[in-house]
Design a protein around this motif. Structure first.
Motif, PDB file in Angstrom:
ATOM      1  N   ASN A 152      -8.193  12.511  -1.066  1.00 35.50           N
ATOM      2  CA  ASN A 152      -9.462  11.862  -1.152  1.00 35.50           C
ATOM      3  C   ASN A 152      -9.413  10.832  -1.979  1.00 35.50           C
ATOM      4  O   ASN A 152      -9.054  11.573  -3.645  1.00 35.50           O
ATOM      5  CB  ASN A 152     -10.894  13.550  -0.394  1.00 35.50           C
ATOM      6  N   PRO A 153     -10.020   9.836  -2.360  1.00 40.38           N
ATOM      7  CA  PRO A 153     -10.481   9.416  -3.461  1.00 40.38           C
ATOM      8  C   PRO A 153     -11.199   9.588  -5.037  1.00 40.38           C
ATOM      9  O   PRO A 153     -10.917   9.203  -5.454  1.00 40.38           O
ATOM     10  CB  PRO A 153     -11.490   7.725  -2.844  1.00 40.38           C
ATOM     11  N   ASP A 154     -12.320  10.552  -4.594  1.00 39.99           N
ATOM     12  CA  ASP A 154     -12.180  11.417  -5.705  1.00 39.99           C
ATOM     13  C   ASP A 154     -11.861  12.364  -6.364  1.00 39.99           C
ATOM     14  O   ASP A 154     -12.402  13.152  -6.399  1.00 39.99           O
ATOM     15  CB  ASP A 154     -13.901  11.491  -5.217  1.00 39.99           C
ATOM     16  N   SER A 212       0.417  -1.138   0.260  1.00 42.00           N
ATOM     17  CA  SER A 212       0.048  -0.182   0.096  1.00 42.00           C
ATOM     18  C   SER A 212       0.834   1.001  -0.218  1.00 42.00           C
ATOM     19  O   SER A 212       1.959   1.284   0.471  1.00 42.00           O
ATOM     20  CB  SER A 212      -1.043  -0.294   1.423  1.00 42.00           C
TER      21      SER A 212
END
Length: 250
Positions: A57-59, A16
């Motif tokens: 953030n993921p978006d 990761s």
């Protein structure tokens, strides 16, 4: 090219890696180039000063995250200054928690307000760059933020040599004296005033004179007020003078 079906991809076979943005945010306060730092409230490096930033953030992409962090860390919702990507910092041991890659950004604008510390910070304040870099009581910065800050300072100083971005440090309309003070603050040594005036006025699109006057010149006449022009690049460049060179500040 592999024809392996995407469903056969096993993400767990790869370690990761987390991605953050860090921000070197500059303004000029009391005539000095100043940088925004936060005092960390949590480990690692609790109690140390650091550049503001956070996880993407993921978006979001990196630029969107940087704009969001700027608003959160400065309290300025409508950012009117300059932001650009500086460099990616990816040393495996730069963060003791995880393998974290930082996409660092540089930002600057005039008259930024006093910051408000976020939830994970004990304090947030503007520091004169000279007090952080080489100052007698300079704070020890967290992570590799001293390296990022050094790179960011050099980026801003060099940008003023070959672009018109110095105008982003002043509010419109401005005088040439105010613009000259930007170079003095960022470079640490003011450029020759006469050569500076000639360069700014003779470079097409550097600044545009307004129809109003303001302030007072040394001889007592109202000073001409200017706005930013449409040019982005200085050709030839306006090179800074160093301590060993004669003529600085003439």
């Amino acid at each position: 090219m592999s024809d392996q079906h995407p469903d056969a991809y096993d993400a767990s076979t790869y370690p990761s890696v987390f991605v953050t943005v860090d921000l070197a945010v500059f303004t000029i306060r009391n005539g000095a180039l100043s940088v925004l730092l936060i005092e960390r409230g949590d480990e690692p490096y609790a109690g140390r000063w650091a550049l503001p930033g956070g996880f993407i953030n993921p978006d979001e992409d990196a630029e969107q995250a940087a704009w969001r962090e700027l608003a959160e860390e400065t309290g300025v919702e409508q950012w009117a200054g300059h932001l650009e990507q500086l460099k990616t910092y990816s040393a495996p041991d730069r963060d003791p928690r995880h393998r974290i890659v930082s996409v660092a950004h540089v930002a600057f604008a005039p008259n930024l307000p006093a910051p408000v510390a976020g939830d994970d910070a004990r304090n947030a304040r503007w520091w004169a760059v000279d007090d952080v870099v080489g100052g007698e009581d300079a704070p020890e910065l967290a992570f590799d933020h001293a390296e990022i800050l050094d790179d960011a300072i050099e980026r801003v100083r060099s940008k003023l040599e070959y672009t018109t971005l110095a105008t982003e440090f002043v509010e419109e309309p401005f005088t040439l004296a105010e613009l000259h003070r930007v170079y003095a603050a960022v470079w640490g040594r003011p450029p020759s005033l006469g050569a500076f005036r000639r360069k700014v006025i003779s470079t097409k699109g550097f600044v545009e004179a307004t129809s109003t006057k303001g302030g007072t010149q040394a001889v007592g006449r109202p000073a001409t007020l200017y706005r930013r022009g449409g040019a982005a690049i200085l050709q030839p460049a306006m090179l800074r003078q160093h301590a060993t060179e004669p003529g600085a500040g003439d």
